[in-house]
Design a protein around this motif. Sequence first.
Motif, PDB file in Angstrom:
ATOM      1  N   LYS A  48      14.589   4.415  -8.820  1.00  0.00           N
ATOM      2  CA  LYS A  48      15.225   4.656  -7.481  1.00  0.00           C
ATOM      3  C   LYS A  48      14.723   4.354  -6.393  1.00  0.00           C
ATOM      4  O   LYS A  48      15.162   3.786  -5.512  1.00  0.00           O
ATOM      5  N   PHE A  49      13.286   4.365  -6.177  1.00  0.00           N
ATOM      6  CA  PHE A  49      12.500   3.856  -5.366  1.00  0.00           C
ATOM      7  C   PHE A  49      11.844   2.328  -5.499  1.00  0.00           C
ATOM      8  O   PHE A  49      12.476   1.446  -4.731  1.00  0.00           O
ATOM      9  N   LEU A  50      11.079   2.182  -6.387  1.00  0.00           N
ATOM     10  CA  LEU A  50      10.520   0.945  -6.268  1.00  0.00           C
ATOM     11  C   LEU A  50      11.285  -0.216  -6.640  1.00  0.00           C
ATOM     12  O   LEU A  50      11.263  -1.284  -6.098  1.00  0.00           O
ATOM     13  N   ARG A  89       2.143   1.939  -3.619  1.00  0.00           N
ATOM     14  CA  ARG A  89       1.182   2.373  -4.447  1.00  0.00           C
ATOM     15  C   ARG A  89       1.017   3.678  -4.086  1.00  0.00           C
ATOM     16  O   ARG A  89       0.608   4.625  -4.939  1.00  0.00           O
ATOM     17  N   LEU A  90       0.930   4.135  -2.769  1.00  0.00           N
ATOM     18  CA  LEU A  90       0.510   5.641  -2.458  1.00  0.00           C
ATOM     19  C   LEU A  90       1.623   6.465  -3.240  1.00  0.00           C
ATOM     20  O   LEU A  90       1.552   7.559  -3.586  1.00  0.00           O
ATOM     21  N   VAL A  91       2.979   5.990  -2.822  1.00  0.00           N
ATOM     22  CA  VAL A  91       4.035   6.843  -3.224  1.00  0.00           C
ATOM     23  C   VAL A  91       3.851   6.879  -4.936  1.00  0.00           C
ATOM     24  O   VAL A  91       4.260   7.951  -5.564  1.00  0.00           O
ATOM     25  N   TYR A  92       3.416   5.875  -5.571  1.00  0.00           N
ATOM     26  CA  TYR A  92       3.274   6.133  -6.924  1.00  0.00           C
ATOM     27  C   TYR A  92       2.137   6.923  -7.480  1.00  0.00           C
ATOM     28  O   TYR A  92       2.535   7.924  -8.214  1.00  0.00           O
ATOM     29  N   SER A  93       1.201   7.047  -6.830  1.00  0.00           N
ATOM     30  CA  SER A  93       0.304   7.966  -6.806  1.00  0.00           C
ATOM     31  C   SER A  93       0.579   9.409  -6.914  1.00  0.00           C
ATOM     32  O   SER A  93       0.419  10.429  -7.457  1.00  0.00           O
ATOM     33  N   ALA A  94       1.502   9.683  -5.757  1.00  0.00           N
ATOM     34  CA  ALA A  94       2.047  10.913  -5.500  1.00  0.00           C
ATOM     35  C   ALA A  94       2.900  11.364  -6.191  1.00  0.00           C
ATOM     36  O   ALA A  94       3.239  12.618  -6.487  1.00  0.00           O
ATOM     37  N   LEU A 121       0.843  -1.209   0.074  1.00  0.00           N
ATOM     38  CA  LEU A 121       0.004   0.036   0.009  1.00  0.00           C
ATOM     39  C   LEU A 121       0.810   1.247  -0.119  1.00  0.00           C
ATOM     40  O   LEU A 121       0.517   2.170  -0.584  1.00  0.00           O
ATOM     41  N   PHE A 122       1.795   1.133   0.796  1.00  0.00           N
ATOM     42  CA  PHE A 122       2.770   2.319   0.865  1.00  0.00           C
ATOM     43  C   PHE A 122       3.446   2.792  -0.495  1.00  0.00           C
ATOM     44  O   PHE A 122       3.414   3.785  -1.190  1.00  0.00           O
TER      45      PHE A 122
END
Length: 293
Positions: A257-259, A240-245, A237-238
């Motif tokens: 760099k992140f996922l 996915r939220l970072v993706y949306s943001a 969930l975290f």
Amino acid sequence: MYLSFDQDAGFGGEPWSVIAPRATTAWTVLIPFFNEAAFLPATIASIAAQHVPAKLILVDNGSTDGSADIARSAARAHGLDALVLTERTPGKVAALRTGLAWVRTTYVATCDADTLYPPHYLAEAERLLSRDGCVVAGAYFVEPGADQSDLDAEARKILAAARALPRQCHAGGAGQAFHVASLRAAGGFDPDLWPFILEDHEVIHRTMALGAMHYSQDLWCMPSPRERDRDSIRWTLFERLVYSATAPWAGSWFFYKFLGPRLQRRRLMSNKIRERAYHDLEGPAFATSNSVC
């Protein structure tokens, strides 16, 4: 024409049969598969029933259950212009890259071997892709046995999500259709760049740098009823939220760099998608049932 081709061995003998040429087609349907003998015939039948003609490229990613033979037989039975390839490197991204290299049409739809497509699927995707600036079309999924009210509800969800978050992907790889030139210009499917799960989202990130992704009420598909055991390969969930943001302004940072590093630490590679509760990812699962010459 039906041809078999192994990436390491060349053409697998003579064509199985030659059929009368179909009308000029703008479409290729690309289906990677691994041990999908039970579901390929219905999927191929749904492609054969499309309102517009399509070439069919099937990529066997090491099946051991006779899937390739079943795919050939189903394509032949429906009179499809079909090509069966073998990609020995395990993983959906590698299989998609191999298939895309053989595409010669204006549009390509990436489809799953265990998914059913309504007869208007390609025609509706083409209508979306004909819009100015549209480089990819996305379909929503409905459960087997869905009625019109179910379709309407799922359509409302995906259209609302696309309006709220227009720069991210809202459709899975089983329901994506591309302008081939744009997909190739974006780098296509590349296991060297992205060897992880969620390749459907990553490739959309690159493709949408060249244009928009569109959805519609009438573009949908239906996964076949089956046992699924993939809870362990989902993103959190975290994440996915970072993706949306971040998708609208920092998508490259998010994926590379992140996922990507997070998925690598969890060993969620592309070949993980091949797992079922009853499949062994090691050993004979990487063999091929296609002929090698």
